[in-house]
Write a protein that holds these residues in place. Structure first.
Motif, PDB file in Angstrom:
ATOM      1  N   LYS A 366       0.806  -1.234  -0.059  1.00  0.00           N
ATOM      2  CA  LYS A 366      -0.051  -0.036   0.268  1.00  0.00           C
ATOM      3  C   LYS A 366       0.836   1.179  -0.181  1.00  0.00           C
ATOM      4  N   ALA A 369       2.380   1.772  -3.508  1.00  0.00           N
ATOM      5  CA  ALA A 369       1.321   2.460  -4.308  1.00  0.00           C
ATOM      6  C   ALA A 369       0.907   3.817  -4.073  1.00  0.00           C
ATOM      7  N   LEU A 370       1.059   4.331  -2.789  1.00  0.00           N
ATOM      8  CA  LEU A 370       1.037   5.746  -2.449  1.00  0.00           C
ATOM      9  C   LEU A 370       2.124   6.572  -2.752  1.00  0.00           C
ATOM     10  N   TYR A 372       4.103   5.774  -5.657  1.00  0.00           N
ATOM     11  CA  TYR A 372       3.799   6.136  -6.871  1.00  0.00           C
ATOM     12  C   TYR A 372       2.640   7.321  -7.160  1.00  0.00           C
ATOM     13  N   GLU A 373       1.884   7.169  -6.399  1.00  0.00           N
ATOM     14  CA  GLU A 373       0.571   8.085  -6.480  1.00  0.00           C
ATOM     15  C   GLU A 373       1.323   9.431  -6.323  1.00  0.00           C
ATOM     16  N   GLU A 376       3.473  10.621  -9.365  1.00  0.00           N
ATOM     17  CA  GLU A 376       2.453  10.730 -10.563  1.00  0.00           C
ATOM     18  C   GLU A 376       1.889  12.318 -10.505  1.00  0.00           C
ATOM     19  N   ALA A 377       1.340  12.452  -9.071  1.00  0.00           N
ATOM     20  CA  ALA A 377       0.792  13.984  -8.893  1.00  0.00           C
ATOM     21  C   ALA A 377       1.766  14.975  -9.155  1.00  0.00           C
ATOM     22  N   GLU A 394      -3.327  18.922  -0.273  1.00  0.00           N
ATOM     23  CA  GLU A 394      -3.115  17.926  -1.085  1.00  0.00           C
ATOM     24  C   GLU A 394      -1.811  16.990  -0.423  1.00  0.00           C
ATOM     25  N   PHE A 398      -1.788  13.608   1.655  1.00  0.00           N
ATOM     26  CA  PHE A 398      -0.918  12.484   1.355  1.00  0.00           C
ATOM     27  C   PHE A 398      -0.075  12.047   2.711  1.00  0.00           C
ATOM     28  N   ARG A 401      -2.384   9.858   4.830  1.00  0.00           N
ATOM     29  CA  ARG A 401      -2.518   8.450   4.290  1.00  0.00           C
ATOM     30  C   ARG A 401      -0.986   7.726   4.552  1.00  0.00           C
TER      31      ARG A 401
END
Length: 517
Positions: A366, A369-370, A372-373, A376-377, A394, A398, A401
């Motif tokens: 998890k 994945a975060l 990478y997110e 990307e942002a 934002e 992040f 999370r």
């Protein structure tokens, strides 16, 4: 009356004698019984003694058996512990065996056959784009227009080859682009009173172009000195047989002449806000040593280091004077330098993948994945020129999370088995907690990259050199190589011709200084 009394007395006596006889009979019987009882008792006592002896023997045997059982129980307990340790060690060794460049810091060269596929890159995800050049990419395919432009510029020797009968007047054109390699000797006739400044000592000497070619092969081509000798001997048709000492002499001279350029490179990095650094292992005279690089988008500086410790690092002026952000691969010694630090997240992605493989816990997947997110942002924001960081709201989302995933990790870690995996997982969780701001600096400051790949790419040349030449004979040789590589890689950064750059330095010029500003 007297007679009656005597009769009574006699009768009593008879009764008494009868009682005595009865008692005597009873006593005899009891004596017989007692005798028999004594005999039986003695027999029983003998049996008891025998049984007691047997019992004592059995108790001794039982005690010995208990001792043996205790010994066996202790041995069994010890063996069970050893077995548990061996099982745990076996799983750890299997885990280490499965380490590769995709889930650890191991280099790709250590990947086992059947592991990572060729040309696959760490932590890289498929983009969905077609293979080959992307729209907007400037191609390098030869064209007639390119040939015509080169001819018009006068930079190339132009020859015309006629094929067929030229009297027909009609022809089509093809262009062949090739090179001529020739050896020349320049004879200097020095008359009395001539200015000899700039002319080397001796009656015969090598020209600057030959020196530049040898230095470029040494630094750019990562070619061994023996092969440089062979290449020069071959392309000159065996005319020039240059010695290994001469080639080293060229390189030493280049290193000395480039001193002002090296100082300018250091100044350029010092003037920047962010610098990337890493170190790689090389050998000097059979001993382990290091080459460290410090770089930014404009310049690269390499240093030879006999040790990687803090005391040795403090000797590097560039590290001590730099007042910006260092990006590195979690070198804790680097926290003594600079004013800020960003950590490489590509390494973290590898460790997270390895943790998922070892522990089967969900938190590491998890978090990957975060990350990478987040990347990307951040990349989209950079592409669209939206400020120097993500919006604060934002960023806070992040971070929230991120923290929740680490809490999940600590919870899952309670039941992680085996112990070594639990210990390594906890260490990773502690690192991600302690250095959270450093790992997430890339979303707060767009100048800071997601990874330290710039430095790692810069160091690949050093690893290639290590493989080709097998190390360096002396510290001075390693230092010379680091100086030359600094010039070469900075010239590449600035899109300058490497050969022309080296040649200009041999002519006493510093072409990089003007480009660095």
């Amino acid at each position: 009356m007297n007679n009656n009394y005597q009769k009574d007395m006699y009768r009593q006596m008879e009764e008494l004698f009868a009682k005595v006889e009865a008692l005597e009979s009873t006593v005899k019987k009891q004596a017989t019984v007692i005798k028999q009882t004594k005999a039986e008792n003695e027999s029983l006592l003998g049996a008891v003694r025998t049984l007691t002896g047997r019992l004592e023997k059995r108790e001794t045997e039982l005690s010995e058996a208990r001792d043996v059982m205790d010994q066996l129980a202790n041995r069994l307990e010890r063996l069970e512990k050893e077995n548990a340790l061996l099982k745990e060690e076996n799983t750890r060794l299997k885990s280490d065996r499965d380490n590769n460049s995709g889930n650890s810091s191991n280099p790709p060269s250590s990947d086992r056959t059947g592991g990572k596929k060729a040309n696959s890159y760490n932590a890289r995800k498929k983009s969905g784009k077609k293979h080959g050049a992307q729209p907007g990419h400037k191609g390098t395919t030869l064209s007639a227009e390119t040939a015509k432009e080169l001819i018009a510029q006068g930079n190339c020797k132009h020859e015309i080859c006629v094929c067929g009968d030229s009297s027909t007047g009609s022809f089509s054109t093809k262009y062949e682009i090739d090179i001529d390699i020739e050896t020349k000797i320049i004879e200097y006739r020095i008359y009395e009173g001539a200015d000899r400044k700039g002319l080397p000592r001796g009656s015969v000497f090598y020209g600057e172009k030959l020196k530049a070619l040898a230095a470029e092969l040494y630094g750019v081509g990562v070619v061994s000195v023996q092969r440089i000798q062979d290449i020069i001997h071959s392309i000159t048709n065996g005319i020039i047989s240059i010695s290994a000492g001469a080639i080293y002499g060229f390189c030493r001279k280049l290193s000395d002449l480039a001193r002002p350029t090296l100082e300018k490179i250091e100044t350029t990095i010092l003037d920047g806000n962010v610098a990337y650094t890493d170190a790689t292992v090389v050998t000097i005279d059979g001993r382990q040593a290091y080459i460290r690089n410090v770089s930014n988008s404009k310049a690269v500086r390499y240093y030879a280091m006999e040790h990687k410790n803090l005391e040795e690092m403090k000797k590097l002026t560039l590290l001590s004077k730099f007042a910006g952000i260092f990006v590195h691969d979690h070198e804790t010694s680097m926290y003594h330098f600079g004013t800020g630090h960003g950590e490489c997240n590509v390494h973290i992605l590898r460790y997270l993948l390895k943790n998922t493989e070892d522990s089967a816990n969900t938190w590491s997947g998890k978090l990957s994945a975060l990350l990478y997110e987040m990347k990307e942002a951040r990349d989209k924001a950079v592409e669209n020129a939206k400020g120097q960081s993500l919006p604060e709201q934002e960023i806070e989302q992040f971070i929230h999370r991120y923290d929740e995933i680490l809490k999940l990790g600590l919870s899952e870690n309670q039941s992680t088995r085996p112990k070594w995996a639990k210990k390594e997982e906890l260490a990773l969780l502690n690192r991600l907690t302690k250095y959270k701001d450093n790992h997430l600096l890339f979303i707060r400051q767009f100048e800071v990259a997601f990874s330290n790949n710039m430095s790692e790419r810069d160091l690949r040349k050093c690893k290639n050199r290590q493989k080709v030449a097998g190390g360096f004979r002396s510290y001075e040789g390693c230092k010379m190589y680091a100086d030359i590589l600094s010039v070469i890689e900075t010239a590449k950064r600035l899109d300058l011709n490497v050969f022309d750059t080296i040649l200009a330095i041999f002519h006493g010029q510093q072409p990089l200084n003007a480009s660095l500003g």
